[in-house]
Each structure stands twice: as structure tokens, then as C-alpha cells.
Motif scaffolding. Sequence first.
Motif, short mmCIF file in Angstrom:
data_model
loop_
_atom_site.label_atom_id
_atom_site.label_comp_id
_atom_site.label_asym_id
_atom_site.label_seq_id
_atom_site.Cartn_x
_atom_site.Cartn_y
_atom_site.Cartn_z
N PRO A 158 49.41 52.17 32.37
CA PRO A 158 51.08 52.15 32.27
C PRO A 158 51.55 51.95 33.71
O PRO A 158 52.36 51.12 33.76
CB PRO A 158 51.45 53.43 31.89
CG PRO A 158 50.30 54.05 31.24
CD PRO A 158 48.93 53.46 31.55
N ASP A 159 50.98 52.45 34.76
CA ASP A 159 51.29 52.18 36.07
C ASP A 159 50.20 51.33 36.91
O ASP A 159 49.29 52.03 37.42
CB ASP A 159 51.50 53.56 36.89
CG ASP A 159 52.35 53.36 38.20
OD1 ASP A 159 52.69 52.28 38.61
OD2 ASP A 159 52.15 54.43 38.92
N PRO A 160 49.95 50.21 36.50
CA PRO A 160 48.92 49.32 36.89
C PRO A 160 48.57 49.41 38.45
O PRO A 160 49.44 49.63 39.32
CB PRO A 160 49.34 48.05 36.81
CG PRO A 160 50.46 47.98 35.87
CD PRO A 160 51.08 49.38 36.05
N ARG A 161 47.21 49.85 38.50
CA ARG A 161 46.75 50.17 40.14
C ARG A 161 46.18 48.65 40.39
O ARG A 161 45.81 48.40 41.84
CB ARG A 161 45.86 51.03 40.10
CG ARG A 161 46.47 52.57 39.92
CD ARG A 161 45.52 53.50 40.18
NE ARG A 161 44.97 53.25 41.32
CZ ARG A 161 43.47 54.22 41.60
NH1 ARG A 161 43.07 55.09 40.52
NH2 ARG A 161 43.07 54.38 42.56
N VAL A 162 45.93 47.69 39.65
CA VAL A 162 45.76 46.44 39.97
C VAL A 162 46.58 45.29 39.61
O VAL A 162 47.01 45.45 38.39
CB VAL A 162 44.09 46.05 39.49
CG1 VAL A 162 43.82 44.64 39.61
CG2 VAL A 162 43.04 47.13 40.31
N ASP A 163 47.28 44.73 40.41
CA ASP A 163 48.16 43.68 40.06
C ASP A 163 47.55 42.41 39.64
O ASP A 163 46.40 42.23 39.79
CB ASP A 163 49.15 43.29 41.25
CG ASP A 163 48.24 42.58 42.19
OD1 ASP A 163 47.93 41.44 42.00
OD2 ASP A 163 48.72 43.00 43.45
N ALA A 202 43.40 38.07 38.87
CA ALA A 202 43.05 36.65 38.88
C ALA A 202 42.00 36.52 39.63
O ALA A 202 41.08 35.63 39.55
CB ALA A 202 44.06 35.69 39.00
N GLU A 203 42.01 36.92 41.15
CA GLU A 203 40.94 36.69 42.06
C GLU A 203 39.61 37.44 41.68
O GLU A 203 38.70 36.54 41.80
CB GLU A 203 41.61 37.72 43.16
CG GLU A 203 42.34 36.73 44.03
CD GLU A 203 43.19 37.49 45.23
OE1 GLU A 203 44.18 37.05 45.97
OE2 GLU A 203 42.95 38.55 45.52
N LYS A 249 46.81 35.14 28.55
CA LYS A 249 47.76 36.46 29.10
C LYS A 249 47.91 36.52 30.32
O LYS A 249 48.89 36.93 31.12
CB LYS A 249 47.04 37.66 28.02
CG LYS A 249 47.99 39.04 28.70
CD LYS A 249 47.47 40.23 27.95
CE LYS A 249 48.35 41.32 28.26
NZ LYS A 249 48.41 41.67 29.52
N LEU A 250 46.41 36.34 30.98
CA LEU A 250 46.41 36.64 32.74
C LEU A 250 47.39 35.58 33.32
O LEU A 250 48.22 36.14 34.26
CB LEU A 250 45.18 36.65 33.10
CG LEU A 250 44.54 36.48 34.55
CD1 LEU A 250 45.32 37.78 35.14
CD2 LEU A 250 43.34 36.12 34.79
N VAL A 251 47.26 34.26 32.99
CA VAL A 251 48.23 33.44 33.33
C VAL A 251 49.73 33.65 33.44
O VAL A 251 50.30 33.51 34.33
CB VAL A 251 47.93 31.91 32.90
CG1 VAL A 251 49.03 30.89 33.33
CG2 VAL A 251 46.58 31.49 33.24
N ALA A 252 50.07 34.12 32.11
CA ALA A 252 51.41 34.52 31.97
C ALA A 252 52.06 35.72 32.83
O ALA A 252 52.77 35.64 33.47
CB ALA A 252 51.76 34.95 30.47
N ASP A 253 50.87 36.76 33.01
CA ASP A 253 51.21 37.90 33.76
C ASP A 253 51.00 37.46 35.39
O ASP A 253 52.01 38.01 36.25
CB ASP A 253 49.95 38.84 33.70
CG ASP A 253 50.26 39.56 32.42
OD1 ASP A 253 51.02 39.54 31.70
OD2 ASP A 253 48.88 40.13 31.97
N LYS A 270 54.52 35.73 36.01
CA LYS A 270 55.75 36.86 35.89
C LYS A 270 55.69 37.36 37.17
O LYS A 270 56.90 37.76 37.84
CB LYS A 270 55.52 37.67 34.64
CG LYS A 270 56.85 38.60 34.60
CD LYS A 270 56.69 39.05 32.95
CE LYS A 270 57.50 40.62 33.06
NZ LYS A 270 56.54 41.50 32.85
N PHE A 271 54.38 37.80 37.50
CA PHE A 271 54.49 38.80 38.69
C PHE A 271 55.03 37.81 40.11
O PHE A 271 55.85 38.68 40.88
CB PHE A 271 52.97 39.11 39.03
CG PHE A 271 52.41 39.99 40.19
CD1 PHE A 271 52.96 41.39 40.13
CD2 PHE A 271 52.18 39.21 41.56
CE1 PHE A 271 52.59 42.08 41.47
CE2 PHE A 271 51.85 39.92 42.58
CZ PHE A 271 52.11 41.22 42.54
#
Length: 457
Positions: A68-73, A78-79, A181-185, A188-189
Motif C-alpha cells: 500500500p505504501d510502496p517502498r520501491v517506485d 523498471a531498472e 502494467k509496469l509501463v503504465a505505472d 504515471k509516476f
Amino acid sequence: MITLHLLLFQAERALAFSQELQREATATGQSQNASTYAIKKEQYSRLRKALAYATELYDIAHELSETPDPRVDPVTLAEVSTYLLQIQATTSFSKARHDEAIVKFVTRRKLLALLSDGAITSHAQALANQSMDESDPLIRFCAYKMGRKQGEIASGQSEVDAIVADFDNDAFEEGLPGYKKLVADVKKFIEERDAVEGGANRQMLEPIRWAGEAIEIRNAEVVRAMVRAQAALKALQSADAKEKEEQEGVKKTAKMRVGSRGKSMKRWDNVLGTLGDAEAVARRQIVDDNDSSLAGGSVLTSSSPTFIHQYILFLLLTYRIRRDLLFIDSMETPTDKSILKAISVQSIKKKAQTSKVASSATSKKKSTANHYAKRDISISRSKREEALKALQAVTKLYDSIVQSVEQISGLTIVEERENVWRGVNGFEAYVKAIKYDFVPFFDLPEASADRPHMCLR
Ligand SMILES: *[C@@H]1O[C@H](CO)[C@@H](O)[C@H](O)[C@H]1NC(C)=O
Ligand SMILES: *[C@@H]1O[C@H](CO)[C@@H](O)[C@H](O)[C@H]1NC(C)=O
Ligand SMILES: *[C@@H]1O[C@H](CO)[C@@H](O)[C@H](O)[C@H]1NC(C)=O
């Protein structure tokens, strides 16, 4: 987070070892005897280890990004994904499974392109670009092994771009489950980040043009050093412009002038310091890359490490010259006239004092007069010494300028460009002419103090 780093180090170690084994296997030749077989086997075992560590690294990072509170953005995930994909691709490639390898390679390349586009610093962007550059030959090789013919390229597209265009999102999803999903995230980020920071934190390299050519710096470390140098140059230019504006109509006191000169010199030092750093980084790059384009006698391309280094050296030297000229400008250089005046005033005073001393009656008066006479002489002597020191300093500065110009005119990129070379050459002749104008002063410091007529023309 410590776990992530440890996993990364373990994976890197296994990977480095497998690469060493690969080199060893290649060095022992093509003959497939028992010893090369053993080396290959060990190499695969190391690769498997690297793969296991990288997979664990990805799994943990993925998990941490889903909380819920992501510790990895998403960008970090992606890296990490590109790292896993690289090891997967390398593993498949070393087993000659080119169809498998290419899917991993192109998926990785898509992610890297995304990271490059959204990078907030040129350094991060150059790192992504460099990773893409490194795997491009492998992508071409796989495509060729799979029967792709050369020449199927639309205009304005690189061959690898064309190969990547043959794959679609489903293929990328196959390369990395969760790709879409990763690309979309990530998108957005990046969007949210840019909205908050308004691009204020960007440290991007300004496009560089020199002698009518666009210069492309691809090495990440050189890019980072040049971003710093550009920032220092910008600070210098904007301060100069501001100062000019302020000077309009306002007569500055000497104190104000000295104060602003100190600040301006600090900015100049900063420019020369950052350019010097960039030059050192670029010079190391030539050695690391073993850039042999110079030895080959071919014309340097605008992205070769040697070209980049020479360009930065050119910048450094031209700014050094400008700073030296500024120094000369700011020094209150004594003119021939002021020196002559100091000397003639001194001799007039001397005469006056002698006559005064002769006519004075009391010894007290005599000693007072003597005292003043001495002081006058010492004042004018110190003035003369000051003047000579200033002349020596100016001559030293001209020496340094001549050295810089000579270095510039020896650069291959300057020699290869007629118009640049001619400009540099003209300036060189000019500076030398001025410099030799000063020589009589500083070659005979003693003589000039005592017999000024010999040195002043
Ligand atoms: C395998 O070949 C290499 C080079 O061809 C040779 O140096 C090595 O001794 C050979 N090893 C065996 C076990 O035959
Ligand atoms: C990275 O590559 C892109 C596309 O080729 C290019 O536009 C960009 O300038 C490169 N960035 C750096 C820092 O090299
Ligand atoms: C650099 O390249 C030259 C020729 O291209 C080669 O002879 C030399 O061994 C190389 N040096 C290193 C350190 O790789």
C-alpha cells in the motif's frame, strides 16, 4: 533495501566470473576438447547463479512495489527489470537460443527507452542510452541468426529500431510478465513527478553545437561533468549580463568594483574548475574505450571519445584565455607615462630637498627634512616596484595566453577545420605581438628601475 543491494552484488559477482570464463574459453581456441568443455560448464553454472540472484532481486523489488505504501517506485522496478532481462537474455544467448534471447533483449530495450525519455537528469538518460547501445549489436546478431534480411529499414529509423518494431506488446509481455502494467505505472509516476517538481530539478545537458556541427556526448560520466560545466557557464553569463545592466549610468566606487570583481573571479574559477573536471573525465574515456580513431588517421566523428575530449579541452583553453584577458584588463597596468611621472617627480623633490637642507639652520630641522626626504624616496621607490610587479604579472598572463593558444592550434579538431584554424592562428599572432611588446620591461628589471630611458620606448 540492504537485501536488494546484497542480491545485486552477488549477481554481479557471478556474472563477472562467468564473463571471465567465457573469455578463457574463447582464448583456448575453437577446438572443442575436454578442457574448453569444462570451462563452458563452469560458465553456465555461474550464469545460473547470477540468474537466480537477479530473479530473487526482482521478486523482492516487485513485492515492495505492490505494498500500500510502496517502498520501491515504478522507475526503480523498471531498472531492476532491465537487469533481470539482461541476465536472462545473456543466458539464452550463450546457449544459442536466439529466438528466446531476442525477446528478452527487445523488451529490455523498450524499458530502457522509456527510462531514457523520462529521465530527470542527462546522466540517468545517458546511462539508459549506453545500456541500449551495448545490446544493439546482440539484437542485430539474433535477428540475423533468425533469418532477418538486412536492408528492411524505413527511412529515419535505425536497423535496431526496425527490428524492435517487429515485436508488439504481447511479445514484451512474454519477455517480462507484467510489462504493460509496469509501463503504465512508470508513465504515471513520471507524469506526477514532473507535475509536482515542474521540471525544476532537471539537470539536462543543453544541446551542443561547435563549428556548425552537433556534438553528441554519449558517455554518462562525461555528460554529468558537462552538465555541471554548463551550469557554471550559465551562472557566469547571467551574472555578467546583470552587471552590465546595473552599470548603465551608475558610476561605481573603487570599493564596489573590487567587491564585484572578487565575486566574478569566483564564478570564473568555478567555470574553469568544472571544465577542467570534464576534460579529465573525457580524457580517461579515451583510454577506457581505447579510441584508436586518431591513430588510424581518419577524420574524427563528432561522437568519438577523442573528439569529445578535444572539444572540451578547446572550451577549457578558450575560457582560460578569456579569464587571463580579464585579469589583464582589471589590473591597473602602469603606463609608460605614469612610470616616467613617478620618476621625474622623485628627482624634482630630491633637488628641492637638497636645497632646503642646505639652507636650514638648526640640526633638528635638518633631521626632520631628512626624514621626509627618505620617506618620499621610499614612496616613489615602492611605487616603481609596484609598477614593475604589475608589469611582470601582465607578462606572465600573456605567456599563459600564448601557451593556451598554441595548445588550441595543435588540436586535431582545430587543424581539420580551416575556418576555426585560421581564427585561432590570427589570434595567436596577435597575442604574441602584444606579448613581445612587454618583454623589454621585464627582461631588465634592475635596469628599468635605474635607467628608465633604456627601456621605455
Ligand atoms: C585443448 O586445446 C587447447 C588449445 O587448443 C590446449 O591448450 C589444451 O591443452 C587442450 N586440452 C586438452 C585436455 O586436450
Ligand atoms: C539519449 O538518446 C536519445 C535518442 O537517441 C537522444 O535524443 C538523447 O539526446 C540521448 N541522451 C543523452 C544524454 O545522450
Ligand atoms: C587498443 O587498440 C589497438 C589497435 O586498435 C591495439 O593494438 C591495442 O592493443 C589496444 N589496447 C588495449 C589496451 O586494448
